[in-house]
Design a protein around this motif. Structure first.
Motif, PDB file in Angstrom:
ATOM      1  N   LEU A  70      17.891  88.536  24.885  1.00  0.00           N
ATOM      2  CA  LEU A  70      17.224  87.473  25.156  1.00  0.00           C
ATOM      3  C   LEU A  70      16.865  86.832  23.886  1.00  0.00           C
ATOM      4  CD1 LEU A  70      15.072  85.388  26.360  1.00  0.00           C
ATOM      5  CD2 LEU A  70      13.263  87.437  26.456  1.00  0.00           C
ATOM      6  N   ILE A  71      17.239  85.570  23.266  1.00  0.00           N
ATOM      7  CA  ILE A  71      16.844  85.006  22.152  1.00  0.00           C
ATOM      8  C   ILE A  71      15.650  84.525  22.153  1.00  0.00           C
ATOM      9  CG2 ILE A  71      17.991  83.399  20.613  1.00  0.00           C
ATOM     10  CD1 ILE A  71      20.678  84.023  21.446  1.00  0.00           C
ATOM     11  N   ALA A  72      14.788  84.742  21.138  1.00  0.00           N
ATOM     12  CA  ALA A  72      13.505  84.307  20.982  1.00  0.00           C
ATOM     13  C   ALA A  72      13.576  83.330  19.955  1.00  0.00           C
ATOM     14  CB  ALA A  72      12.428  85.264  20.585  1.00  0.00           C
ATOM     15  N   ASN A  73      13.666  82.188  20.450  1.00  0.00           N
ATOM     16  CA  ASN A  73      13.796  80.918  19.424  1.00  0.00           C
ATOM     17  C   ASN A  73      12.571  79.919  19.614  1.00  0.00           C
ATOM     18  OD1 ASN A  73      14.765  80.172  22.062  1.00  0.00           O
ATOM     19  ND2 ASN A  73      15.882  78.688  21.257  1.00  0.00           N
ATOM     20  N   TYR A  74      11.953  79.864  18.332  1.00  0.00           N
ATOM     21  CA  TYR A  74      11.008  79.000  18.326  1.00  0.00           C
ATOM     22  C   TYR A  74      10.873  77.960  17.077  1.00  0.00           C
ATOM     23  CZ  TYR A  74       8.863  82.988  20.866  1.00  0.00           C
ATOM     24  OH  TYR A  74       8.743  83.666  22.066  1.00  0.00           O
ATOM     25  N   PHE A  93      28.015  89.150  19.096  1.00  0.00           N
ATOM     26  CA  PHE A  93      28.205  90.643  19.553  1.00  0.00           C
ATOM     27  C   PHE A  93      27.911  90.757  20.714  1.00  0.00           C
ATOM     28  CE2 PHE A  93      26.784  95.172  19.465  1.00  0.00           C
ATOM     29  CZ  PHE A  93      27.792  95.711  18.959  1.00  0.00           C
ATOM     30  N   ALA A  94      26.882  90.163  21.573  1.00  0.00           N
ATOM     31  CA  ALA A  94      26.474  90.612  22.957  1.00  0.00           C
ATOM     32  C   ALA A  94      27.720  89.697  23.785  1.00  0.00           C
ATOM     33  CB  ALA A  94      25.235  89.705  23.310  1.00  0.00           C
ATOM     34  N   TYR A  95      28.065  88.573  23.107  1.00  0.00           N
ATOM     35  CA  TYR A  95      29.044  88.081  24.079  1.00  0.00           C
ATOM     36  C   TYR A  95      30.492  88.576  23.884  1.00  0.00           C
ATOM     37  CZ  TYR A  95      32.480  84.096  25.190  1.00  0.00           C
ATOM     38  OH  TYR A  95      33.502  83.443  25.652  1.00  0.00           O
ATOM     39  N   ALA A  96      30.807  89.364  22.904  1.00  0.00           N
ATOM     40  CA  ALA A  96      31.887  90.205  22.895  1.00  0.00           C
ATOM     41  C   ALA A  96      32.027  91.035  23.613  1.00  0.00           C
ATOM     42  CB  ALA A  96      32.442  90.483  21.414  1.00  0.00           C
ATOM     43  N   LEU A  97      31.071  91.896  23.772  1.00  0.00           N
ATOM     44  CA  LEU A  97      30.615  92.967  24.811  1.00  0.00           C
ATOM     45  C   LEU A  97      30.447  92.458  26.219  1.00  0.00           C
ATOM     46  CD1 LEU A  97      28.486  95.185  22.654  1.00  0.00           C
ATOM     47  CD2 LEU A  97      30.683  95.572  23.090  1.00  0.00           C
ATOM     48  N   ASN A  98      30.434  91.059  26.521  1.00  0.00           N
ATOM     49  CA  ASN A  98      30.366  90.857  28.091  1.00  0.00           C
ATOM     50  C   ASN A  98      29.166  91.124  28.432  1.00  0.00           C
ATOM     51  OD1 ASN A  98      31.180  89.310  30.048  1.00  0.00           O
ATOM     52  ND2 ASN A  98      32.064  90.908  31.076  1.00  0.00           N
ATOM     53  N   LYS A  99      27.990  90.958  27.517  1.00  0.00           N
ATOM     54  CA  LYS A  99      26.406  91.066  27.858  1.00  0.00           C
ATOM     55  C   LYS A  99      25.947  89.597  28.451  1.00  0.00           C
ATOM     56  CE  LYS A  99      26.422  95.309  26.296  1.00  0.00           C
ATOM     57  NZ  LYS A  99      25.921  96.682  27.151  1.00  0.00           N
ATOM     58  N   LYS A 100      24.979  89.794  29.279  1.00  0.00           N
ATOM     59  CA  LYS A 100      24.077  88.313  29.582  1.00  0.00           C
ATOM     60  C   LYS A 100      23.458  87.864  28.444  1.00  0.00           C
ATOM     61  CE  LYS A 100      22.959  85.407  32.734  1.00  0.00           C
ATOM     62  NZ  LYS A 100      23.963  84.434  33.036  1.00  0.00           N
ATOM     63  N   ILE A 101      23.303  86.536  28.085  1.00  0.00           N
ATOM     64  CA  ILE A 101      22.853  85.928  27.114  1.00  0.00           C
ATOM     65  C   ILE A 101      21.740  84.961  27.803  1.00  0.00           C
ATOM     66  CG2 ILE A 101      22.810  84.464  25.075  1.00  0.00           C
ATOM     67  CD1 ILE A 101      25.735  85.633  24.515  1.00  0.00           C
ATOM     68  N   PHE A 102      20.495  85.252  27.288  1.00  0.00           N
ATOM     69  CA  PHE A 102      19.318  84.205  27.825  1.00  0.00           C
ATOM     70  C   PHE A 102      18.843  83.794  26.457  1.00  0.00           C
ATOM     71  CE2 PHE A 102      19.411  87.590  31.040  1.00  0.00           C
ATOM     72  CZ  PHE A 102      19.074  86.927  32.147  1.00  0.00           C
ATOM     73  N   ILE A 103      18.608  82.496  26.584  1.00  0.00           N
ATOM     74  CA  ILE A 103      17.787  81.628  25.300  1.00  0.00           C
ATOM     75  C   ILE A 103      16.583  81.200  26.008  1.00  0.00           C
ATOM     76  CG2 ILE A 103      18.091  79.774  23.653  1.00  0.00           C
ATOM     77  CD1 ILE A 103      20.973  80.166  23.524  1.00  0.00           C
TER      78      ILE A 103
END
Length: 136
Positions: A70-74, A93-103
């Motif tokens: 979970l990307i905490a972007n403020y 890195f998460a993308y390369a590991l096929n992990k879910k990415i939330f922004i």
């Protein structure tokens, strides 16, 4: 389980996000506090690059061991939804590991924007409750 990523200037917000995720029944990892427990060498703070390397390795290991990030972007430096270079590395890195990415928040105009969107993240638009609609 998620790993929360974001600029260290957002550390207090990241702690609050962790609490909110816990109330939703979602376990999470957060970055080590870079300012706590710095090692000392002859009374001086350890060389910055060595300490930072430990921080990076620790956080990437957390990402490896969770289902996604979970990307905490403020707002930072006049940019809404700021994502800095370290967080971009963590997302890749998460993308390369096929992990879910939330922004968490909408991405402002910044160099990392197109790269992040190319990773096909789930954009939460400020609503962490939306995570419950996705398997984590």
């Amino acid at each position: 389980m998620l790993t929360i990523c974001g600029s260290l200037s957002f550390f207090e917000e990241i702690r609050e996000l962790k609490k909110k995720l816990t109330t939703l029944g979602i376990s999470s990892e957060i970055p080590d506090n870079y300012d706590e427990g710095n090692d000392k060498v002859d009374g001086e703070v350890m060389i910055e690059s060595i300490l930072y390397n430990r921080f990076i390795n620790s956080h990437l290991e957390k990402i490896s061991n969770t289902n996604g990030i979970l990307i905490a972007n403020y707002k930072k430096n006049g940019i809404d939804g700021y994502v800095g270079p370290n967080t971009l590395v963590e997302a890749a890195f998460a993308y390369a590991l096929n992990k879910k990415i939330f922004i968490l928040n909408n991405l402002g105009k910044q160099g990392s924007r197109d790269v992040l969107l190319g990773m096909l993240p789930t954009l939460l638009k400020g609503d962490i409750n939306a995570i419950k609609n996705h398997r984590t």
